[in-house]
Design an enzyme around this catalytic site. Structure first.
Site, PDB file in Angstrom:
ATOM      1  N   CYS A 105      35.824  -3.464  28.386  1.00 34.95           N
ATOM      2  CA  CYS A 105      36.442  -4.357  29.366  1.00 34.95           C
ATOM      3  C   CYS A 105      36.424  -5.799  28.855  1.00 34.95           C
ATOM      4  O   CYS A 105      37.159  -6.111  27.935  1.00 34.95           O
ATOM      5  CB  CYS A 105      35.787  -4.188  30.733  1.00 34.95           C
ATOM      6  SG  CYS A 105      36.910  -4.662  32.063  1.00 34.95           S
ATOM      7  N   HIS A 162      36.146   1.601  31.631  1.00 34.19           N
ATOM      8  CA  HIS A 162      34.678   1.728  31.562  1.00 34.19           C
ATOM      9  C   HIS A 162      34.275   3.183  31.316  1.00 34.19           C
ATOM     10  O   HIS A 162      34.015   3.915  32.269  1.00 34.19           O
ATOM     11  CB  HIS A 162      34.047   1.260  32.874  1.00 34.19           C
ATOM     12  CG  HIS A 162      34.165  -0.206  33.106  1.00 34.19           C
ATOM     13  ND1 HIS A 162      33.164  -1.089  32.806  1.00 34.19           N
ATOM     14  CD2 HIS A 162      35.180  -0.944  33.607  1.00 34.19           C
ATOM     15  CE1 HIS A 162      33.551  -2.316  33.119  1.00 34.19           C
ATOM     16  NE2 HIS A 162      34.766  -2.255  33.607  1.00 34.19           N
ATOM     17  N   GLU A 165      31.540   4.290  30.331  1.00 38.26           N
ATOM     18  CA  GLU A 165      30.133   4.525  30.684  1.00 38.26           C
ATOM     19  C   GLU A 165      29.981   5.189  32.050  1.00 38.26           C
ATOM     20  O   GLU A 165      29.015   5.915  32.276  1.00 38.26           O
ATOM     21  CB  GLU A 165      29.333   3.221  30.612  1.00 38.26           C
ATOM     22  CG  GLU A 165      29.601   2.178  31.699  1.00 38.26           C
ATOM     23  CD  GLU A 165      30.774   1.248  31.403  1.00 38.26           C
ATOM     24  OE1 GLU A 165      31.645   1.613  30.589  1.00 38.26           O
ATOM     25  OE2 GLU A 165      30.830   0.152  32.015  1.00 38.26           O
TER      26      GLU A 165
HETATM   27  N1  GLN Z   1      36.527 -10.397  33.746  1.00 38.00           N
HETATM   28  C1  GLN Z   1      37.422  -9.476  33.112  1.00 38.00           C
HETATM   29  C2  GLN Z   1      38.572  -9.102  34.025  1.00 38.00           C
HETATM   30  O1  GLN Z   1      38.488  -9.241  35.230  1.00 38.00           O
HETATM   31  C3  GLN Z   1      36.680  -8.249  32.625  1.00 38.00           C
HETATM   32  C4  GLN Z   1      36.092  -7.440  33.736  1.00 38.00           C
HETATM   33  C5  GLN Z   1      35.037  -6.475  33.269  1.00 38.00           C
HETATM   34  O2  GLN Z   1      34.493  -6.604  32.193  1.00 38.00           O
HETATM   35  N2  GLN Z   1      34.700  -5.502  34.111  1.00 38.00           N
HETATM   36  O3  GLN Z   1      39.587  -8.635  33.563  1.00 38.00           O
END
Ligand code: GLN
Length: 531
Positions: free
Chosen positions: A382, A508, A510
């Site tokens: 992310c 994600h 994970e």
């Molecule tokens: N802050 C970034 C976004 O909103 C990444 C979010 C995250 O890592 N979950 O796109």
């Protein structure tokens, strides 16, 4: 009709109610029952999505896009079945529902009160999952500690439900602490006695006591607890501190917690517990033949729980590789161009963590630059993927001022930009791009080989995205976009094909790693780190 197990906690917080609930569920599942777990959290936030990880640990995301308590992650990792919005309810959500109904006129003429209106809504949600008819047993964990003002409506709801559903269909497991006083050389039962009194004063006699302890519970202690807390000696269960959370189901099996539950709920016994896979997992976990050191580069590293799912995914991936994964926390804020080599040199790979906001960003970018240039395996999740895109733009494509719009609103090269659908959104809670979305992997790429298929479904939690205006520039410049959402064209995966292992994912992975299904990306990354 489903049977209900309520899990409450006493004496102190952090006793591991979630792990005990998940362990009971695992044992019953291993005996052939279909089981699910839900958690009720007594805080006023509508969901934990707006909580800082320092406050409450990681925010876990389900397939259906619920931002939930991290215990749901344990439930999925133990049971290997997905949870949903209905599996996590907070006081905030309960009140929101009741107040909305009041405004609609649903209670016209009536005074709206905690009893019965709030407790009715709690009970409705406690029964919701069971009403699907999918489960033999629903385990309901109540967050917080008995005696807290916040928990009272939940305890009262359990009391009412027990009466409504019949005592053969419900039981309460109370988890407490039996501390060891070293000066006296003794385990002490008084805090547990008091905690049970507290429950009794709310009308609930616990059926089973699970006692967290650093030392074995002697027969004398068990008898004493049974006598003073008014339950059968066989219902006093020892929960010794364990080396790993994954040991707990086996410890509970030895204590016959599953059999006690089955007999109290008058469930027809199904079969001997089938824990072959679980035990084999434990066997490999305890006897690794390899070791790697992986740096977890993030800004919430002081708190273990902030990256819970990532840490657990590494445990699963380690086992799959017969490898002990040592996670070295690296504070992104502290990484500078000068110290990056010294900081990362001794590592076999780095994972750059998800996150929000500006703090620590430049450190993450230095770490990625080092990994890219030194052929050190790199895994970005992310925000970690977004930082990899920024790093590549700045240092390879020569777009010196490239940035994510999240960090620099006025950048001339917003290689990561706010998603179109996010532009009109002002409300913070539950408004990110959340939950499972499809992604199509390009055949013949590293990522497609890792997954062994082209179409995947992964979970998301973000507002910013890869800016497709730069798509060709990156692909021609050597950072390949190899996973795309087929509906929105959003770039989900970037990789450097001729690097040892360099993958960034917008989703994600994970969240989907479990004991029985370790996530292929983590498994493959650990393998690459082993060299
Ligand atoms: N802050 C970034 C976004 O909103 C990444 C979010 C995250 O890592 N979950 O796109």
């Amino acid at each position: 009709m489903a049977k209900y197990i309520f899990v409450t906690g006493g004496v102190t917080s952090s006793l591991g109610k979630g792990i005990i609930a998940a362990s009971v569920a695992k044992l019953l599942q291993a005996r052939g029952f279909s089981v699910t777990i839900q958690k009720f959290d007594p805080y006023i936030n509508v969901d934990p999505g707006t909580l800082n990880p320092y406050e409450h640990g990681e925010c876990y995301v389900t397939d259906d896009g619920a931002e939930t308590d991290l215990d749901l992650g344990h439930y999925e990792r133990f049971l290997n079945i997905p949870t949903s919005q209905a599996n996590n309810v907070t006081t905030g959500r309960i009140y929101q529902t009741v107040i909305n109904k009041e405004r609609e006129g649903a209670f016209l003429g009536k005074t709206v009160q905690i009893i019965p209106h709030i407790t009715d809504e709690i009970k409705r949600r406690m029964l919701l999952i069971a009403n699907t008819g999918e489960y033999d047993i629903v385990i309901t964990e109540i967050g917080g500690t008995v005696g807290d003002i916040e928990s009272l409506p939940y305890i009262e709801s359990i009391r009412q439900l027990r009466w409504e559903l019949g005592s053969d269909n419900c039981l309460t497991i109370h988890l407490t602490l039996v501390p060891f006083l070293s000066a006296a050389g003794e385990l002490k039962t008084k805090p547990t006695q008091h905690s049970v009194k507290e429950l009794l004063s709310a009308g609930i006699q616990p059926d089973i006591l699970v006692c967290r302890t650093e030392h074995p519970l002697t027969q004398a202690i068990r008898r004493k607890l049974s006598l003073f807390c008014n339950l059968a000696p066989s219902a006093v269960i020892e929960a010794r501190d364990a080396a790993s959370i994954y040991d707990v189901p086996i410890l509970m099996l030895k204590e016959k917690l599953d059999l006690t539950v089955i007999s109290m709920l008058r469930l027809a016994d199904r079969m001997e517990p089938d824990l072959k896979k679980w035990k084999s997992f434990l066997g490999y976990m305890k006897n690794p033949v390899n070791e790697v050191k992986i740096g977890l580069v993030g800004k919430y590293i002081e708190l273990q729980d902030a990256y819970k799912s990532i840490l657990e995914a590494f445990v699963h991936a380690g086992v799959a590789n017969e490898c002990k994964v040592h996670i070295i926390s690296v504070a992104s804020e502290q990484i500078t161009k000068k110290n990056v080599e010294k900081t990362l040199k001794q590592l076999d790979g780095i994972l750059v963590a998800p996150g929000f906001g500006e703090r620590g960003i430049e450190g993450k970018i230095h770490a990625i630059e080092y990994a890219r240039e030194n052929n050190l395996p790199f895994f970005g999740i992310c925000l970690g993927m977004q930082c990899a895109v920024v790093e590549y733009a700045r240092n390879v494509l020569g777009l010196k001022d490239a940035a994510s719009r999240e960090m620099d609103e006025k950048t001339k090269n917003p290689v990561i930009d706010l998603m179109e659908e996010q532009k009109g959104i002002n409300q913070k809670g539950g408004t990110m791009r959340l939950g499972a979305y499809p992604c199509q992997l390009t055949s013949g790429t590293g990522i497609a080989a890792i997954y062994g298929k082209k179409d995947i479904l992964e979970r998301h939690r973000h507002r910013y995205e890869f800016n497709n205006a730069y798509l060709d520039a990156f692909n021609e410049g050597g950072l390949s976009t190899t996973g795309i959402n087929p509906e929105s064209n959003l770039v989900e995966v970037v990789e450097i094909p001729d690097h040892k292992w360099f993958v960034g994912v917008q989703f994600h992975p994970e969240y989907k790693s479990t004991v029985e299904n370790p996530h292929p990306l983590f498994v493959n990354f650990v393998e690459a780190c082993m060299g």
